[in-house]
Enzyme design. Sequence first.
Site: not given
Length: 247
Positions: A199, A18, A16, A63
Site C-alpha cells: 500500500d 501495515d 506488506d 513503508g
Amino acid sequence: MTKLCLPANIRACLFDLDGVLTRTAVVHAAAWKQMFDEFLRHRDGPSFRPFDKTGDYDAYVDGRPRADGVRTFLASRNIDLPEGGADDPPDKDTVQGLGNRKNALVLEKIRKEGVEAYPGSVRFAEAARGAGLRTAVVSSSANCRDVLIAAGIEQLFEVRIDGVVAAERGLPGKPRPDTFLEAARELDAAPAEAAVFEDALAGMAAGRAGRFGHVVGVDRTGQAGALREHGADIVVKDLAELLEDPS
C-alpha cells in the site's frame, strides 16, 4: 475452490504488513505525526510547520525502515541531526532517538487499541495457501511478529522478513527491493514467479525495481494514481477483489 485473480505463473505471494494485512498503517501515521510535531514545535516554536499525515507520510516515511523515514523527512525540511545510536533514549534529538520515540508511541497505541486484520486480506491469504501458493510477510517494522500474533494471523505465512531480520542480514529497506527478493528466495521462487502486495509508494517502487511478476497496489487512502505511477500493475481497495467464488 475460490479462484485467485493472479497471473498463472505466480507461485508465491509477498505481503506488506501495515495497511495491507492489518489496520496499523493509520496507527503508524498518527505516531509519526505526533513525534515529528512535538519535535518541530520544540525546535521552531509555535510557528512550526506541522508534519502532514498525507503528503509527508506518503512521500517520506511510509513503508521505509524507521531510521530511513526519520532521515528522509528531516532532509525534506533541511534539518540535520546527529545519527546517534540504536539505544538512544526516546527524548534524545538524534535520528535514532526520534525513531525510538516514534516506536514507543506506536507500541503504546497498539497496547491501548489492539490490532485488527483486514478480513479481505485474511480471506485472500487463506485462499492463496489453499491454492498451493507460498506466502511471506515483508515489512520494515521491527514489531512485525508481535503485530501478526496480536492479529491472530501469524500462521498464514511461512516466511517473515521484517525490520529485525533485515538488520541481522544487512538488507537495505524499501524502496530497494532487497527484502522482497530475500523473501522470494526463502520461498524458492524467482522474482518473476512472485506477486508483491503493497500500500506504500516505497513498496511499489521496490516491487518494480525487483522485477516481480505482479505488483498489486492496495489503495486504502485514495492514492490509486500514485500507486500506479510508482509501479503497480493493478490497484484494488481490498484484496477480496482478487477472489472469484466459482459458486
